[in-house]
Scaffold this active site. Structure first.
Site, PDB file in Angstrom:
ATOM      1  N   GLU A   1       0.794  -1.236   0.000  1.00 11.95           N
ATOM      2  CA  GLU A   1       0.000   0.000   0.000  1.00 11.95           C
ATOM      3  C   GLU A   1       0.822   1.280   0.000  1.00 11.95           C
ATOM      4  O   GLU A   1       1.081   1.866   1.049  1.00 11.95           O
ATOM      5  CB  GLU A   1      -0.972  -0.004   1.189  1.00 11.95           C
ATOM      6  CG  GLU A   1      -1.919  -1.173   1.152  1.00 11.95           C
ATOM      7  CD  GLU A   1      -3.031  -1.062   2.182  1.00 11.95           C
ATOM      8  OE1 GLU A   1      -2.966  -0.191   3.067  1.00 11.95           O
ATOM      9  OE2 GLU A   1      -3.987  -1.852   2.085  1.00 11.95           O
TER      10      GLU A   1
ATOM     11  N   GLU B   1      -5.447  -8.745   0.542  1.00 17.83           N
ATOM     12  CA  GLU B   1      -6.161  -8.450   1.790  1.00 17.83           C
ATOM     13  C   GLU B   1      -7.633  -8.194   1.505  1.00 17.83           C
ATOM     14  O   GLU B   1      -7.979  -7.586   0.489  1.00 17.83           O
ATOM     15  CB  GLU B   1      -5.632  -7.181   2.499  1.00 17.83           C
ATOM     16  CG  GLU B   1      -4.325  -7.340   3.204  1.00 17.83           C
ATOM     17  CD  GLU B   1      -3.875  -6.059   3.910  1.00 17.83           C
ATOM     18  OE1 GLU B   1      -4.728  -5.251   4.327  1.00 17.83           O
ATOM     19  OE2 GLU B   1      -2.648  -5.884   4.031  1.00 17.83           O
TER      20      GLU B   1
HETATM   21  C1  GBH Z   1      -4.702  -2.315   5.298  1.00 19.42           C
HETATM   22  O1  GBH Z   1      -4.920  -0.972   4.991  1.00 19.42           O
HETATM   23  C2  GBH Z   1      -3.308  -2.555   5.827  1.00 19.42           C
HETATM   24  O2  GBH Z   1      -2.489  -3.138   4.844  1.00 19.42           O
HETATM   25  C3  GBH Z   1      -3.285  -3.391   7.068  1.00 19.42           C
HETATM   26  O3  GBH Z   1      -2.024  -3.321   7.650  1.00 19.42           O
HETATM   27  C4  GBH Z   1      -4.387  -2.933   7.990  1.00 19.42           C
HETATM   28  O4  GBH Z   1      -4.346  -3.539   9.247  1.00 19.42           O
HETATM   29  C5  GBH Z   1      -5.712  -3.261   7.322  1.00 19.42           C
HETATM   30  O5  GBH Z   1      -5.769  -2.719   6.044  1.00 19.42           O
HETATM   31  C6  GBH Z   1      -6.926  -2.789   8.078  1.00 19.42           C
HETATM   32  O6  GBH Z   1      -6.911  -1.405   8.201  1.00 19.42           O
HETATM   33  O7  GBH Z   1      -6.754   7.328   9.186  1.00 19.42           O
HETATM   34  O8  GBH Z   1      -9.098   6.904   9.427  1.00 19.42           O
HETATM   35  O9  GBH Z   1      -8.270   7.984   7.449  1.00 19.42           O
HETATM   36  C7  GBH Z   1      -6.204  -0.684   4.442  1.00 19.42           C
HETATM   37  C8  GBH Z   1      -6.277   0.698   3.866  1.00 19.42           C
HETATM   38  C9  GBH Z   1      -5.695   2.922   4.326  1.00 19.42           C
HETATM   39  C10 GBH Z   1      -7.359   1.888   5.625  1.00 19.42           C
HETATM   40  C11 GBH Z   1      -5.500   3.958   5.408  1.00 19.42           C
HETATM   41  C12 GBH Z   1      -7.202   2.945   6.697  1.00 19.42           C
HETATM   42  C13 GBH Z   1      -6.555   5.232   7.109  1.00 19.42           C
HETATM   43  C14 GBH Z   1      -7.869   5.504   7.745  1.00 19.42           C
HETATM   44  N1  GBH Z   1      -6.128   1.698   4.908  1.00 19.42           N
HETATM   45  N2  GBH Z   1      -6.749   4.182   6.104  1.00 19.42           N
HETATM   46  S1  GBH Z   1      -7.986   7.035   8.505  1.00 19.42           S
END
Ligand code: GBH
Length: 481
Positions: free
Chosen positions: A199, A387
């Site tokens: 990512e 994922e």
């Molecule tokens: C994935 O990100 C990751 O690869 C993994 O490590 C993680 O645990 C999993 O998903 C679940 O989150 O700060 O509220 O705006 C998923 C995509 C992009 C989702 C960043 C959360 C930030 C949210 N992520 N986003 S916020």
């Protein structure tokens, strides 16, 4: 207009029902009728689970591991929920055999895990740390002894703290390539599937432009765009380094949370709009990788802030891949709007449903359209869903169970749409559920649970949730159940 009386209609309907009834098989209660549409997956489909090093390992100061930017960030007051850190997490550093037993019990064929760069190179480069490599050798050998294929991510955000300037420095992609070469040399006798990075937006934009993830910087656009460039350059140099150093045949790709666009109506113009949105909105990342250049529209948009690209960069970045891994959670909806760009992204109403994480808007169609848009645009050799999963407010019942029916609902619906992609012939080869365990959910600390196994963080006890029982059935029957 053909008018019929209510009575006539009633008669005709009864006759039709009787006819249909005659051809229906009879079931007694307690028997499972065959599903009218068999939702089975290809014979060689890989079902798996995914995790990442900093989120599960703990053992932060053990075995010679150097600190990463996530250690620094999580130990900085105010950066994570409740000040939570990954110091102990799921303690998989010590409990990995138990975790392999959980995987074995599910019946998965694959396990997507990541390697902590600073366990291998505590300073990010220079002297490798044999104890760090030993740890991953033990995990990999344990997986193989249980017939589980490891799929390894080389970088899931935990950048060694010691690297000067982090991703702002052009030296970091080169240090990454050296690390990737080292891993390929030492593990590719037993590991044949590698993902370079996880990512791009999260370790570039969210870390360096928005500051909500490590290292918590808020750089101006020009500098933040350069960080993005170094991120994708690391990927490209990593692909070349893995291939050059592998002991045998390897499959090399990445895990990318490409933005997914669902056409509001499935007709030609809206489908075309979704495809265009996929290309434009992913321009600095997946589009640049797949096309070996930044799309003009991105360079024009950024103007003087466009990244500085050196000769050879784009060629490395565009290195052919064996698969594209997609982390798919929430979709955006688009429609054609007749503009030159060709699409508009719909606003979400406040009533749009979400899971426990406020960003996780429910959208099962994302799994179909995520695959289809990427395949129709760039025709990759294979797609892995690296994922997919959700957070839920899981609690133990007095009997010690976790009845996470909303997670079962989420997964069943997403997989139904993945099945559609498979049935239409898109080359989906694997699915890794996020996540095997509840774990350190980055800035959300331990407040958001994504596991299909519940973890009591006081005792580290793992308990399978209802969703684990369900996933076990999916795997056993190789079908959506
Ligand atoms: C994935 O990100 C990751 O690869 C993994 O490590 C993680 O645990 C999993 O998903 C679940 O989150 O700060 O509220 O705006 C998923 C995509 C992009 C989702 C960043 C959360 C930030 C949210 N992520 N986003 S916020």
């Amino acid at each position: 207009m053909n008018r019929i009386s209510r009575r006539q209609f009633g008669k005709a309907a009864a006759a039709a029902a009787a006819l249909a009834g005659a051809s229906l098989p009879k079931f007694s209660f307690g028997q499972t009728p065959p599903h009218p549409v068999p939702r089975t997956f290809p014979r060689d489909f890989v079902w798996g689970c995914a995790t990442a090093a900093y989120q599960i390992e703990g053992g932060a100061n053990e075995g010679g591991r150097g600190p990463s930017i996530w250690d620094t960030f999580s130990h900085t007051p105010g950066k994570t929920y409740n000040g939570d850190t990954g110091d102990v997490a799921d303690n998989s550093y010590h409990l990995y055999k138990e975790d392999v037993r959980l995987l074995k019990n599910l019946g998965v064929r694959g396990y997507r895990m990541s390697i902590s760069w600073s366990r291998i190179f505590p300073e990010g480069k220079g002297q490798p740390n044999p104890a760090g490599l030993d740890y991953y050798n033990r995990v990999i050998d344990e997986l193989l002894a249980n017939n589980i294929t490891p799929y390894i991510t080389l970088f899931h955000w935990d950048l060694p703290q010691a690297l000067p300037g982090g991703w702002q420095s052009r030296d970091t992609p080169h240090a990454y390539a050296d690390y990737a070469a080292f891993i390929a040399r030492h593990l590719s006798d037993r590991v044949h599937h590698f993902m370079t990075t996880n990512e791009f937006t999260c370790f570039t934009d969210i870390g360096y432009r928005e500051g909500r993830f490590a290292p918590g910087l808020k750089l101006p656009d020009g500098e933040a765009n350069q960080v993005r460039h170094h991120g994708i350059l690391a990927h490209g140099l990593g692909v070349l380094a893995i291939r050059a150093n592998a002991k045998g045949a390897v499959q090399v790709g990445l895990a990318e949370n490409a933005k997914v666009f669902v056409p509001v109506i499935e007709d030609d113009t809206n489908i075309e709009a979704a495809r265009r949105a996929t290309r434009v909105e992913n321009a600095p990342f997946l589009t640049a990788l797949m096309e070996g250049k930044y799309p003009d529209i991105y360079l024009e948009q950024q103007g003087a802030n466009a990244p500085k690209v050196e000769s050879g960069d784009m060629q490395a970045i565009g290195s052919p891949l064996d698969f594209v891994g997609l982390n798919i959670y929430d979709p955006d909806y688009v429609r054609a709007d007749g503009s030159a760009r060709g699409y508009i992204i719909e606003q979400r109403q406040t009533s749009y449903p979400r899971m426990a994480s406020s960003w996780l808007y429910l959208g099962p169609e994302a799994l179909y359209w995520g695959v289809r848009n990427v395949c129709d645009l760039w025709h990759p050799k294979g797609i892995y869903i690296t994922e997919n999963g959700c957070s839920a407010d899981d609690v133990l019942t007095p009997e010690g169970r976790i009845e996470d029916t909303e997670r079962v609902m989420f997964l069943r619906n997403y997989l139904t749409h993945l099945h559609r992609a498979v049935a239409e012939g898109y080359p989906v080869k694997a699915y890794f559920l996020w996540s095997l365990l509840d774990n350190f959910e980055w800035a959300d600390g331990y407040s958001k649970r994504f596991g299909i196994h519940y973890v009591d963080f006081a005792t580290e006890k793992r308990t399978p949730k209802l969703s684990a029982e369900w996933y076990k059935q999916v795997i056993a029957r190789n079908a959506v159940v």
